[in-house]
Enzyme design. Structure first.
Site, PDB file in Angstrom:
ATOM      1  N   ILE A   1      -5.479  -1.372 -17.671  1.00  0.00           N
ATOM      2  CA  ILE A   1      -5.454  -0.359 -16.627  1.00  0.00           C
ATOM      3  C   ILE A   1      -4.782   0.889 -17.193  1.00  0.00           C
ATOM      4  O   ILE A   1      -3.671   0.826 -17.714  1.00  0.00           O
ATOM      5  CB  ILE A   1      -4.705  -0.852 -15.376  1.00  0.00           C
ATOM      6  CG1 ILE A   1      -5.314  -2.172 -14.880  1.00  0.00           C
ATOM      7  CG2 ILE A   1      -4.748   0.218 -14.292  1.00  0.00           C
ATOM      8  CD1 ILE A   1      -6.803  -2.118 -14.561  1.00  0.00           C
ATOM      9  N   LYS A   2      -5.486   2.014 -17.077  1.00  0.00           N
ATOM     10  CA  LYS A   2      -4.957   3.272 -17.600  1.00  0.00           C
ATOM     11  C   LYS A   2      -4.051   3.930 -16.562  1.00  0.00           C
ATOM     12  O   LYS A   2      -4.421   4.097 -15.407  1.00  0.00           O
ATOM     13  CB  LYS A   2      -6.094   4.224 -17.971  1.00  0.00           C
ATOM     14  CG  LYS A   2      -6.889   3.770 -19.176  1.00  0.00           C
ATOM     15  CD  LYS A   2      -8.005   4.741 -19.527  1.00  0.00           C
ATOM     16  CE  LYS A   2      -7.503   5.903 -20.344  1.00  0.00           C
ATOM     17  NZ  LYS A   2      -8.636   6.741 -20.836  1.00  0.00           N
ATOM     18  N   VAL A   3      -2.873   4.301 -17.036  1.00  0.00           N
ATOM     19  CA  VAL A   3      -1.853   4.952 -16.214  1.00  0.00           C
ATOM     20  C   VAL A   3      -1.452   6.235 -16.933  1.00  0.00           C
ATOM     21  O   VAL A   3      -1.195   6.204 -18.139  1.00  0.00           O
ATOM     22  CB  VAL A   3      -0.632   4.022 -16.051  1.00  0.00           C
ATOM     23  CG1 VAL A   3       0.540   4.751 -15.432  1.00  0.00           C
ATOM     24  CG2 VAL A   3      -1.006   2.790 -15.226  1.00  0.00           C
TER      25      VAL A   3
ATOM     26  N   LEU B   1      -9.789   0.807 -17.549  1.00  0.00           N
ATOM     27  CA  LEU B   1     -10.135   1.413 -16.264  1.00  0.00           C
ATOM     28  C   LEU B   1      -8.926   2.190 -15.763  1.00  0.00           C
ATOM     29  O   LEU B   1      -7.820   1.655 -15.721  1.00  0.00           O
ATOM     30  CB  LEU B   1     -10.509   0.326 -15.251  1.00  0.00           C
ATOM     31  CG  LEU B   1     -10.687   0.762 -13.794  1.00  0.00           C
ATOM     32  CD1 LEU B   1     -11.871   1.716 -13.652  1.00  0.00           C
ATOM     33  CD2 LEU B   1     -10.878  -0.460 -12.894  1.00  0.00           C
TER      34      LEU B   1
END
EC number: 2.2.1.2
Length: 373
Positions: free
Chosen positions: A143-145, A112
């Site tokens: 978690i996509k960064v 996400l």
């Protein structure tokens, strides 16, 4: 070779195939469970553009939007989006959970992404990533960064905090090297504090086909000028990826990485993204067949996934041709093409594209809140 054998044969070579797609009917129909059970699918990725197509482009979420607004009329558009996305991805994570456990936390992840509007704000990225990871409440959530300078700074903090991170929008080997360094520093901080390493997993999403999409027209100009560039068309994206993988292998053999591995750390795998072929003159599995190697992931959009199941080739290809890749990048410079400026441009364009998709999606949700959809 059967579809199942292709995917599982890749796993035997150390590569996992993930699905670059999410939509609610993928879950409701049982199709995701089937892909895992029958094909050997290893994970799933999402981004603002994928959710824009899923939510704004279909009626599948109409009831969920209405129910969410009834339950909490004060939800703003962004909060409404994250509620819908988290519902989907929690369900997907639950379907992948047995695989996550079977592989000891090495595979079976769903991703996400933080708001693309935070791409250049490290502190805000850390805050949102922590909050989304807590809300996902799944051990196999990532978690996509974005892999901007701010994103690299955020990565180190998040890894040290125990947040699984998918670093996205990587186009250059230099930026990837910064990402791998930040991951190691974050893991070393955990090690120094006596905290578990095996529970924290990260991938570095290195984008491929877009590099050729930008470079090929520039090479065509050189060809028309009579300069020797034909041999580089459709080659530089793979060369760039091979050099990133060569850096990973060099670092993996070093003392710092060896110490982390001995303490239980999973390697930060390179994840090949943007692997759908955009040029119809090239094989539709070019960016799959050419990027097979140990400790990697390839996330495929549905069309490329189906193509690989049908006629993909399974063989170790990443470790070979590193010197050729270096020569190809050097030849590009000899033609007056600056790869670094191209990859910087691609990073900026990637962020802008996700921001545009995100704004469009929020606009659609705003209309839904007002009863216009």
């Amino acid at each position: 070779m059967s579809a199942e054998n292709r995917i599982r044969a890749l796993r035997a070579l150390g590569q996992s195939i993930w699905y670059d797609y999410i939509r609610r009917d993928l879950l409701d129909s049982g199709e995701l469970a089937r892909l895992i059970r029958e094909d050997g699918l290893g994970g799933l990725t999402s981004n603002p553009a994928i959710f824009d197509k899923a939510i704004a482009g279909t009626d599948l979420y109409r009831t969920a939007i209405r129910d969410a607004l009834r339950a909490d009329p004060g939800l703003n558009d962004e909060a409404l989006f994250f509620r819908l996305a988290i519902e989907d991805l929690q369900r997907a994570a639950d379907v992948f959970l047995p695989l996550y456990r079977e592989t000891g936390g090495a595979d079976g992840f769903v991703s996400l992404e933080v708001s693309p509007d935070l791409a250049h704000d490290a502190e805000a990225t850390v805050r949102e990533a922590r909050a989304l990871f807590a809300r996902m409440d799944r051990p196999n959530a990532m978690i996509k960064v974005p892999g901007t300078r701010a994103g690299v700074e955020a990565l180190e903090t998040l890894i040290a905090d125990g947040v699984n991170v998918n670093v996205t929008l990587l186009f250059s080997v230099a930026r990837y090297a910064q990402v791998l360094e930040a991951w190691m520093r974050g893991m070393e901080a955990r090690l120094e504090r006596g905290e578990a390493l095996e529970t924290v997993t990260s991938v570095a999403s290195f984008f491929v086909s877009r590099v050729d999409s930008v470079l090929d027209p520039l090479l065509e100009e050189r060809i028309q000028e009579g300069r020797p560039a034909e041999h580089l068309r459709g080659r530089l994206a793979i060369a760039n990826a091979r050099l990133a993988y060569a850096h990973f292998r060099d670092q993996r053999g070093g003392a710092r990485h060896t110490r982390l591995t001995a303490a239980g750390a999973h390697p930060q795998r390179l994840l090949w993204a943007s692997t759908g072929t955009k040029n119809p003159d090239y094989s539709d599995v070019l960016y799959v067949d050419s990027l097979i190697g140990e400790h990697t992931v390839n996330t495929l959009p549905p069309a490329t996934y189906r193509a690989f199941l049908d006629h993909g080739s399974v063989a170790e290809t990443l470790a070979e041709g590193v010197e050729t890749a270096r020569a190809q990048v050097a030849a590009l410079a000899d033609l007056g093409i600056d790869l670094e400026s191209i990859t910087d441009r691609l990073e900026s364009e990637g962020i802008e594209a996700f921001q545009k998709a995100f704004r469009h999606l929020l606009g659609v949700l705003a209309e839904a809140r007002q009863g216009k959809r």
